[in-house]
Motif scaffolding. Sequence first.
Motif, PDB file in Angstrom:
ATOM      1  N   PRO A  10       0.826  -1.212   0.000  1.00  0.00           N
ATOM      2  CA  PRO A  10       0.000   0.000   0.000  1.00  0.00           C
ATOM      3  C   PRO A  10       0.859   1.259   0.000  1.00  0.00           C
ATOM      4  CG  PRO A  10      -0.836  -1.592   1.577  1.00  0.00           C
ATOM      5  CD  PRO A  10       0.473  -2.133   1.098  1.00  0.00           C
ATOM      6  N   GLY A  11       0.443   2.250  -0.789  1.00  0.00           N
ATOM      7  CA  GLY A  11       1.124   3.530  -0.811  1.00  0.00           C
ATOM      8  C   GLY A  11       2.475   3.516  -1.478  1.00  0.00           C
ATOM      9  N   SER A  12       2.711   2.570  -2.388  1.00  0.00           N
ATOM     10  CA  SER A  12       3.988   2.515  -3.088  1.00  0.00           C
ATOM     11  C   SER A  12       4.159   3.730  -4.002  1.00  0.00           C
ATOM     12  CB  SER A  12       4.090   1.237  -3.925  1.00  0.00           C
ATOM     13  OG  SER A  12       4.163   0.088  -3.108  1.00  0.00           O
ATOM     14  N   GLU A  13       5.408   4.070  -4.262  1.00  0.00           N
ATOM     15  CA  GLU A  13       5.713   5.202  -5.136  1.00  0.00           C
ATOM     16  C   GLU A  13       6.401   4.695  -6.388  1.00  0.00           C
ATOM     17  OE1 GLU A  13       7.552   9.683  -4.931  1.00  0.00           O
ATOM     18  OE2 GLU A  13       8.485   8.134  -3.711  1.00  0.00           O
ATOM     19  N   GLY A  14       5.923   5.147  -7.545  1.00  0.00           N
ATOM     20  CA  GLY A  14       6.475   4.656  -8.789  1.00  0.00           C
ATOM     21  C   GLY A  14       6.649   5.731  -9.827  1.00  0.00           C
TER      22      GLY A  14
ATOM     23  N   GLN B  13      15.385   6.434  -6.821  1.00  0.00           N
ATOM     24  CA  GLN B  13      14.805   5.106  -7.032  1.00  0.00           C
ATOM     25  C   GLN B  13      13.353   5.056  -6.566  1.00  0.00           C
ATOM     26  OE1 GLN B  13      17.761   2.418  -5.131  1.00  0.00           O
ATOM     27  NE2 GLN B  13      18.238   1.747  -7.210  1.00  0.00           N
ATOM     28  N   TYR B  14      12.637   4.046  -7.086  1.00  0.00           N
ATOM     29  CA  TYR B  14      11.200   3.913  -6.854  1.00  0.00           C
ATOM     30  C   TYR B  14      10.868   2.472  -6.464  1.00  0.00           C
ATOM     31  CZ  TYR B  14      11.221   8.306  -9.411  1.00  0.00           C
ATOM     32  OH  TYR B  14      11.482   9.593  -9.812  1.00  0.00           O
TER      33      TYR B  14
ATOM     34  N   GLY C 181      -4.320   3.519  -4.980  1.00  0.00           N
ATOM     35  CA  GLY C 181      -3.687   3.995  -3.755  1.00  0.00           C
ATOM     36  C   GLY C 181      -2.187   4.208  -3.828  1.00  0.00           C
ATOM     37  N   HIS C 182      -1.626   4.221  -5.041  1.00  0.00           N
ATOM     38  CA  HIS C 182      -0.188   4.407  -5.186  1.00  0.00           C
ATOM     39  C   HIS C 182       0.121   5.811  -5.712  1.00  0.00           C
ATOM     40  CE1 HIS C 182       0.039   0.199  -4.327  1.00  0.00           C
ATOM     41  NE2 HIS C 182      -0.706  -0.096  -5.384  1.00  0.00           N
ATOM     42  N   ARG C 183       1.345   6.263  -5.496  1.00  0.00           N
ATOM     43  CA  ARG C 183       1.790   7.571  -5.968  1.00  0.00           C
ATOM     44  C   ARG C 183       2.660   7.382  -7.203  1.00  0.00           C
ATOM     45  NH1 ARG C 183       5.227   9.008  -1.333  1.00  0.00           N
ATOM     46  NH2 ARG C 183       5.105   6.761  -0.944  1.00  0.00           N
ATOM     47  N   VAL C 184       2.429   8.206  -8.220  1.00  0.00           N
ATOM     48  CA  VAL C 184       3.108   8.000  -9.490  1.00  0.00           C
ATOM     49  C   VAL C 184       3.661   9.322 -10.025  1.00  0.00           C
ATOM     50  CG1 VAL C 184       2.932   7.055 -11.815  1.00  0.00           C
ATOM     51  CG2 VAL C 184       1.464   6.147 -10.006  1.00  0.00           C
ATOM     52  N   LYS C 185       4.958   9.322 -10.332  1.00  0.00           N
ATOM     53  CA  LYS C 185       5.600  10.434 -11.018  1.00  0.00           C
ATOM     54  C   LYS C 185       5.578  10.161 -12.519  1.00  0.00           C
ATOM     55  CE  LYS C 185       7.085  12.402  -7.143  1.00  0.00           C
ATOM     56  NZ  LYS C 185       6.576  13.711  -6.665  1.00  0.00           N
TER      57      LYS C 185
END
Length: 219
Positions: free
Chosen positions: A80-84, A123-124, A103-107
């Motif tokens: 949960p809440g991973s950043e990618g 890194q992600y 529910g994830h964060r994405v750049k």
Amino acid sequence: MVNLTCPLCTSQETGHFHRDRQRDYRRCAQCRLVFVDSSQHLSPDAEKAVYDLHQNRIDDPGYLNFLSRLALPLAGLLPPGSEGLDYGCGPGPALAGLLEGYGHRVKLYDPIYANRRELLQRQYDFVACTEVIEHFREPGAEFARLFGLIRPGGWLGIMTKLVIGADAFSRWHYKNDPTHIAFFSRPTLFWLAERYDCAIEFIGSDVIILQRNPHRRSR
């Protein structure tokens, strides 16, 4: 002048695979990549002109359903809440929207439409590439960068059509896009998994998910 070197693994053992009215295609004996020589690549301006013709709207249900074939299985693997990073996101952040919905964060990064080089300096938890790797001019350098962006234990999600064989390739619509210059098969992706110490899973006909060894040290 034709360059006989494989742009993925740098092997000199490459040979003729197919020829059509537009281009010549070679295949590497080591990593099995099928590729178009750099002498037949589009110029950067001509390449962008092709991309600008794409009509991939972020609110198109059909396009979102297409992207969900990667987004859904990838999101199910992530804490949960991973950043990618959506690498090669194009002009519309449709994939990022789907993953954020889970529910994830994405750049967002794209060398043409979102050239935020600072995002490549960290890194992600995951990197996603949908219909991107077939455009790589220098796939060896690009994959070194991609795996360098992923933390140990992190994930690389790929969507691309796969080469089956020479006969099918000759009739394959996918090769007719002039911006498609690198074509991958299962053996090529297994080669990448071994090269970068990853577990690999194939989902359907065109989704591949790789996980970096969690015990591999970060660069």
